[in-house]
Design an enzyme around this catalytic site. Structure first.
Site, mmCIF file in Angstrom:
data_model
loop_
_atom_site.group_PDB
_atom_site.id
_atom_site.type_symbol
_atom_site.label_atom_id
_atom_site.label_comp_id
_atom_site.label_asym_id
_atom_site.label_seq_id
_atom_site.Cartn_x
_atom_site.Cartn_y
_atom_site.Cartn_z
ATOM 1 N N THR A 45 0.666 -1.045 0.193
ATOM 2 C CA THR A 45 0.009 0.007 -0.007
ATOM 3 C C THR A 45 0.936 1.395 0.093
ATOM 4 O O THR A 45 2.003 1.142 0.530
ATOM 5 C CB THR A 45 -0.948 0.030 1.145
ATOM 6 N N SER A 158 8.951 1.650 14.911
ATOM 7 C CA SER A 158 9.216 2.789 16.019
ATOM 8 C C SER A 158 10.321 3.264 15.639
ATOM 9 O O SER A 158 10.769 3.496 14.434
ATOM 10 C CB SER A 158 9.124 2.091 17.409
ATOM 11 N N TYR A 172 7.994 14.464 16.281
ATOM 12 C CA TYR A 172 8.147 12.833 16.050
ATOM 13 C C TYR A 172 8.323 12.153 17.313
ATOM 14 O O TYR A 172 7.979 10.944 17.096
ATOM 15 C CB TYR A 172 9.771 13.119 15.091
ATOM 16 N N LYS A 176 6.339 8.728 18.164
ATOM 17 C CA LYS A 176 6.997 7.277 18.225
ATOM 18 C C LYS A 176 6.783 6.961 19.644
ATOM 19 O O LYS A 176 6.845 5.570 19.911
ATOM 20 C CB LYS A 176 8.549 7.285 17.873
ATOM 21 N N VAL A 206 18.639 5.242 9.075
ATOM 22 C CA VAL A 206 18.424 4.456 7.847
ATOM 23 C C VAL A 206 18.769 5.060 6.657
ATOM 24 O O VAL A 206 18.127 6.423 6.635
ATOM 25 C CB VAL A 206 16.886 3.624 7.997
ATOM 26 N N THR A 208 17.491 6.031 3.920
ATOM 27 C CA THR A 208 16.256 6.173 2.952
ATOM 28 C C THR A 208 16.603 7.494 2.286
ATOM 29 O O THR A 208 16.962 8.558 2.702
ATOM 30 C CB THR A 208 15.127 5.891 3.873
#
Length: 306
Positions: A45, A158, A172, A176, A206, A208
Site C-alpha cells: 500500500t 518505531s 516526531y 514514536k 536508515v 532512505t
C-alpha cells in the site's frame, strides 16, 4: 503484568502480508522481498499507488492498493479490497491476514516553538493514529481467524526516537513514544489463544530517501537560530553522519531482519533495537534512568518503604 508473545510464532507457508508506506525506503524493501518469495502473498500500500510500479503486475499473489493511514475511509476501503482479493482462497478460508507491517510515516524536525497546529496534527495522525487504526483493524481480522491459521504478527515501526529524545524533534518523538506505549498495551490485552504477536522495530539512522513528505521541517524560529543552540548542534552532527554514512543502516537489512523474525519459528521480541547506534544509546539512556531513580528514591517513597 500480562506477558506478551509467550508462544513461538509460525509463519504460514502462504502467508498474507500487509505493508503500509511501500513507496520508498524500508517499506519498498520489505515489499520487494516478500514479492520475491513465490508462496508469500503481498498487499502493498501507498498513498499514491503509482509509486508501487516497481512491483510486477498480473501476479495474483500481489495486490497494490491506495492507502492513506490518516483516513478512516481509506483504511476501510483497503481492508475491504484485500478481503475481496484474498478471501475464500484455495484452502477454503475466508480472508486472513498473517503479518502486518505499519511502516507509513515521516519525520518532522525543526524548532518546536514554530510548529503549526497543522504540522502537529498531521504528524500525530500519520505516526500514531494511522498505526493505531491499521493495527486494530488487523487485530480484528487475526482474532477471528479459525484453526491453525488463527492469529498473526504485527510489526509497528518505531525508532531510536521512540526510546530516546533529542532536541528539535519533539513531535516526531511524541508520535514514536505513543506507538511504543500503544503497542505494549495492546500486546498485553491479547488472550494467549488468539496467537497474536507484536514487535516494535526500533532502528537508528536508515539510508532512505528522506526528502519530500518523508522528512518535513518546521519553519525556523529566530530565537533558536544561533549555532550554539542544541538543535543546531544536533543538526550539524546528524548531517555529517548522513553524508558519511557511518552508523547508517541499509533499508534492505531492516527488511531482511523483519522477515527473519517472522519466519524463524521462535518467540517474537516485543522490542528490537536495530543497529549498534540504537542499541548503545538506548542502553545508555535506561542505565542513566535507573541511576536517576536511585537518586530520587527517598522522594519517591514519600515516607514509605521501597
Amino acid at each position: 503484568m500480562n506477558p506478551v508473545n509467550t508462544q513461538a510464532y509460525r509463519l504460514p507457508a502462504n502467508a498474507v502480508w500487509l505493508i503500509t508506506g511501500c513507496s520508498s525506503g524500508i517499506g519498498r524493501e520489505i515489499a520487494s522481498l516478500i514479492a520475491s518469495k513465490p508462496n508469500q502473498r503481498l498487499i502493498a500500500t501507498a498513498r499514491n499507488p503509482s509509486s508501487l510500479s516497481y512491483l510486477p503486475d498480473g501476479n495474483a499473489n500481489i495486490l497494490k492498493l491506495a492507502l492513506d493511514v490518516t483516513s478512516v475511509s481509506s483504511v476501510d476501503a483497503a481492508f475491504a479490497a484485500a478481503a475481496k482479493h484474498f478471501g475464500n482462497d484455495d484452502d477454503g478460508a475466508a480472508f486472513r491476514l498473517d503479518v502486518v507491517v505499519n511502516n507509513a510515516g515521516y519525520s518532522l524536525s525543526g524548532d518546536t516553538e514554530s510548529a503549526t497546529e497543522e504540522d502537529i496534527h498531521q504528524e500525530m495522525e500519520t505516526l500514531f493514529f494511522g498505526t493505531a487504526r491499521v493495527t486494530m483493524r488487523a487485530v480484528e481480522v487475526m482474532r477471528r481467524q479459525v484453526g491453525d491459521r488463527r492469529g498473526g504478527l504485527v510489526f509497528n515501526m518505531s525508532s531510536l526516537a521512540g526510546l530516546c529524545a533529542f532536541p528539535g524533534h519533539a513531535y516526531y518523538h511524541a508520535g514514536k513514544f505513543a506507538v511504543e506505549g500503544f503497542t505494549e498495551s495492546v500486546a498485553r490485552e491479547m488472550h494467549p489463544d488468539w496467537n497474536i504477536h507484536f514487535c516494535l522495530i526500533e532502528p537508528s539512522g536508515v539510508k532512505t530517501n528522506f526528502d519530500g513528505h518523508s522528512k518535513t521541517h518546521t519553519q525556523p524560529h529566530p530565537a533558536y537560530a544561533a549555532s550554539d543552540m542544541p538543535s543546531r548542534k544536533l543538526e550539524a552532527y546528524v548531517n555529517q553522519g548522513i553524508k558519511s554514512g557511518v552508523g547508517m543502516i541499509e533499508p534492505s537489512a531492516v527488511a531482511e531482519t523483519i522477515v527473519t523474525i517472522a519466519s524463524r519459528g521462535e518467540c517474537v521480541p516485543l522490542r528490537l533495537p536495530l543497529g549498534p547506534v540504537c542499541w548503545k544509546l538506548a542502553k545508555e539512556k535506561f542505565e542513566t534512568l535507573l541511576k536517576e531513580f536511585d537518586e530520587v528514591k527517598e522522594l519517591s517513597a514519600m515516607g514509605q518503604q521501597i
